[in-house]
Design an enzyme around this catalytic site. Sequence first.
Site, PDB file in Angstrom:
ATOM      1  N   ASP A  52       0.851  -1.193   0.000  1.00  0.00           N
ATOM      2  CA  ASP A  52       0.000   0.000   0.000  1.00  0.00           C
ATOM      3  C   ASP A  52       0.884   1.239   0.000  1.00  0.00           C
ATOM      4  OD1 ASP A  52      -2.844   1.181   0.578  1.00  0.00           O
ATOM      5  OD2 ASP A  52      -1.472   2.194   1.959  1.00  0.00           O
ATOM      6  N   TYR A  57       2.975  10.069   0.482  1.00  0.00           N
ATOM      7  CA  TYR A  57       4.084   9.551   1.285  1.00  0.00           C
ATOM      8  C   TYR A  57       5.438  10.024   0.764  1.00  0.00           C
ATOM      9  CZ  TYR A  57       0.481   6.250   2.919  1.00  0.00           C
ATOM     10  OH  TYR A  57      -0.650   5.683   3.427  1.00  0.00           O
ATOM     11  N   LYS A  86      -2.464   6.067  -4.031  1.00  0.00           N
ATOM     12  CA  LYS A  86      -3.610   6.929  -3.755  1.00  0.00           C
ATOM     13  C   LYS A  86      -3.477   8.302  -4.405  1.00  0.00           C
ATOM     14  CE  LYS A  86      -3.764   4.785   0.814  1.00  0.00           C
ATOM     15  NZ  LYS A  86      -2.318   4.498   0.961  1.00  0.00           N
ATOM     16  N   HIS A 119      -7.503   9.294  -1.754  1.00  0.00           N
ATOM     17  CA  HIS A 119      -6.883   9.240  -0.431  1.00  0.00           C
ATOM     18  C   HIS A 119      -7.828   9.731   0.662  1.00  0.00           C
ATOM     19  CE1 HIS A 119      -2.676   9.278   1.599  1.00  0.00           C
ATOM     20  NE2 HIS A 119      -3.603   9.054   2.506  1.00  0.00           N
TER      21      HIS A 119
END
Length: 313
Positions: A52, A57, A86, A119
Amino acid sequence: MSISNSLRDTRMTLAHGPATIPAVGFGTLIPDPVAARFAIGAALDMGFRHLDCAELYGNEDVVGDAIEAALAAGTVRREDLFVTTKLWNNNHRPERVGPAIEGSLRRLRLDYLDCYLIHTPFAFPPGDEQHPRDELGQPVYDPDVTLVETWRAMERLVDTGKCRFIGLSDIRLETLKEIVAVARIKPAVVQVESHPYLPEWALLDFCRQHGIVMLAFAPLGHGMAPRVTDDAVIAAIARRAGKTPAQIALAWAVERGTAFLTTSTTPAHIRENFEIASLPEGALQEMRDKIATEVRFNAVVETGVPGFVPRPA
């Protein structure tokens, strides 16, 4: 859902296609790139096949490095991997969705995604600023795009083969119902915070009714107080089963019908989180009946801004 005796090999069927998602997943939110590359490689070596990721990030390129290395070493085949990333809040306008997934695919060095999630349901103004704030430090939202419009753009990604499945993250049940009611391609996955202190039973029931896989992040409560792994009910079951409290909480997640994500940079913990086994008879109901603590650790569903919020002592 096909449950293995070890649970770690459990796979869940996804709606609108023959594919399955591994119930046991590895989250890649690890800020240090060296640690992230090592941890992802270790997770793949140990048997994790579900990764994931997220544009937010800031390390999709590191994930891509780890995947490329595992493929080159023969550790895993691409068709055995389930890779999710996402769409971030500043890319909700339909014209930005396509370029956003192309950027993620380029960084991950993949031809397609297995799943692409919105997200959060909160739209920020389009642009390069990922966390726009007003003069008071509050998030700034985009009033000129709806979640349905973003979802329509996500559906077109499936049409063009950029991703196999689409879904939502950090969403409340009421908003999920609104998307399911109008979607041409229904959400396949919904990722939310969930653990024994936040079981989200109503959301899970709705997901079951509509063939949606509920994917739990922070399934151990992110190590925050009150600590899930210190719970007396879970600890007692762990002693009976000869497992750790963490393994009991993760087995609970799978046996009740959800997938989960864990993250660690420590090989021993990565292995512990993978090597889960069936709960003792009656333990699932015991946890439902006897665990009374209720707490949400991450306020993202309220603001669209991820962040674990410590509770006052």
